[in-house]
Motif scaffolding. Structure first.
Motif: not given
Length: 514
Positions: A84-102
């Motif tokens: 997590s960065v910047n004190g964000f109150q939660g979790k941060i993930f890398v995700v992929e778009n199911k259609v484009t793969g980006l």
């Protein structure tokens, strides 16, 4: 800053045959009776001229819809968790778009908001769409359900700035600090010019776009903190005046926070932070800089800028625009570009059809690879000499003059480019406008991308795009239903005119002359 006293010496179609209606006075009027339709019927089949100001709205990022009321899991799957960065109150993930793969970054937090607050938050996030700057992390989508809220943003993989420059902090040269800090200030300057105050600028909230470069991205402006919390989680970057009970946030507080970042990058440590929260606050209020900091260990120019930015009196702090004019940045030498492939594509870009331009604005957001976006961002940065997040005619002129050496030719090229790209007529090229013109269409218009994008627009799976389906992707525009139908007609085969665009018409519209 507190160091002023101890370092006083440092202060300073085909072609149609001629029509019988072309105006020849000697043509017999009976000839009109041989036409297939009556004059009023023909007139009704011709699309009215579009209001260019309304079309301009569709091109502007702030009118692109941020919230589409679907499930996050419908569009993305999670691939890994990030720190997590910047004190964000939660979790941060890398995700992929199911259609484009980006790849994207998803910030997921517990949903503690009432329905009215959700509405307020969506309105705030939608307002962020107007932010169009290469050094501000781009927000793509927002989702919410009973348990969580989801922010989907631009992907980055270069880590946070402090970690990237940690080894350099031990060096007396610090050759990259001015370069990266100029980008931070450019982002803040642009935010303030759009009347946004960040409120939560920290070193961990400044990330690096790629492992291979130092393209900087400022994050956190979309966090819940900005409208539903009174204080940021890391108080060590807050300006002294913000601890007052009656304090109203203003731009000077962001300047202070940025000044602390520069202090850290130059001296290798935070000036006020202590293990105790109370002592940290006390140090900030009293301007007690740590005693073990050797204030004489940096250049006079860097020292002067830091001193001005963390002046205890907010009224005496320079604006971001003023900071960018400090002598400290004179050491930066922007590499000569001569002419890049991106600039060549800008020069060759032809607007031709407003609908094509609108679709391109959506397509670059949805399908443009991160590497391409970052490369164009670096070109944009090199052209934007005054760091205001926009390209003026003069700045672009300098690039083409450098290439041709011919003043008249350079001016003609710039005028042509602006006539094609400056949709809102403000005499500047915004980053999104530059992206559309300079992106590699050979890559963007591959068959898979075209099919994916058409299917995204074709929400009812009818194999055609209607005006209603297109307008779902836009927010708060002045276009009537009739206007939307006219927009769609721009992409139609003129023999059909059914107010819908088939896939063949869609592909023809986008790839013509490419």
């Amino acid at each position: 800053m507190g160091c002023k006293a101890s370092k006083q010496s440092k202060n300073t179609s085909k072609d149609n045959p001629p029509s019988i209606l072309d105006g020849s006075n000697d043509l017999p009027k009976q000839k009109l009776l041989t036409l297939e339709t009556k004059p009023e019927e023909r007139k009704s089949k011709q699309p009215k001229s579009l209001d260019k100001s309304k079309i301009a709205e569709l091109f502007q990022a702030e009118h692109q819809q941020i919230y589409r009321n679907k499930k996050f899991q419908h569009d993305y799957f999670i691939t890994e968790e990030k720190v997590s960065v910047n004190g964000f109150q939660g979790k941060i993930f890398v995700v992929e778009n199911k259609v484009t793969g980006l790849k994207r970054i998803a910030k997921i937090a517990r949903n503690t908001l009432a329905s009215q607050q959700i509405t307020e938050y969506i309105d705030y996030l939608q307002s962020l769409k107007k932010l169009d700057h290469p050094n501000i992390i781009k927000l793509f989508d927002f989702y919410n359900d009973d348990k969580h809220i989801y922010l989907v943003e631009e992907y980055y993989d270069g880590g946070d700035l402090y970690e990237r420059l940690k080894t350099e902090m031990q060096s007396s040269e610090k050759i990259h600090v001015a370069f990266v800090f100029q980008q931070i200030l450019s982002a803040i300057y642009y935010l303030h010019s759009q009347e946004f105050i960040h409120k939560n600028i920290t070193t961990s909230g400044v990330v690096v776009a790629q492992k291979s470069n130092l393209l900087i991205k400022l994050t956190g402006i979309d966090d819940l903190f900005n409208i539903f919390q009174e204080t940021n989680s890391d108080i060590s970057y807050r300006a002294p005046e913000t601890f007052s009970d009656k304090y109203q946030w203003n731009k000077a507080a962001d300047i202070w926070s940025a000044g602390i970042i520069l202090f850290e990058l130059m001296y290798g440590q935070h000036p006020f932070k202590d293990q105790s929260r109370q002592i940290t606050i006390q140090n900030i209020k009293r301007n007690n800089i740590k005693e073990d900091v050797n204030l004489n260990s940096i250049s006079d120019d860097a020292y002067k800028l830091i001193s001005e930015m963390i002046n205890p009196d907010p009224k005496l702090r320079p604006s971001a625009k003023e900071c960018l004019k400090f002598k400290y940045f004179k050491s930066i030498r922007r590499s000569s570009m001569k002419i890049t492939s991106a600039l060549l594509r800008v020069k060759e870009f032809q607007r031709k059809n407003e609908l094509k331009l609108i679709l391109l604005s959506l397509m670059t957001e949805y399908l443009l690879p991160k590497e391409e976006r970052d490369k164009i961002a670096q070109t944009f940065y090199k052209i934007d000499l005054n760091n205001d997040g926009k390209i003026s005619k003069n700045e672009l002129y300098q690039q083409y003059l450098q290439r041709s050496g011919n003043e008249e030719q350079a001016r003609e090229e710039v005028e042509k480019i602006f006539s094609e790209l400056d949709i809102n007529g403000n005499q500047f090229l915004e980053f999104s406008e530059f992206l559309i013109a300079s992106s590699n269409k050979a890559v963007l218009f591959n068959e898979e991308n075209l099919k994916n994008f058409f299917n995204k627009l074709d929400r009812d799976h009818s194999k055609q795009i209607s005006a209603n389906e297109l307008k779902v992707f836009f927010y708060n525009t002045n276009l009537s239903q009739s206007d939307w139908q006219q927009v769609i007609q721009l992409g139609q085969n003129k023999e059909q005119m059914n107010n819908k665009i088939s896939y063949q018409e869609f592909v023809s519209l986008l790839t013509e002359n490419e």
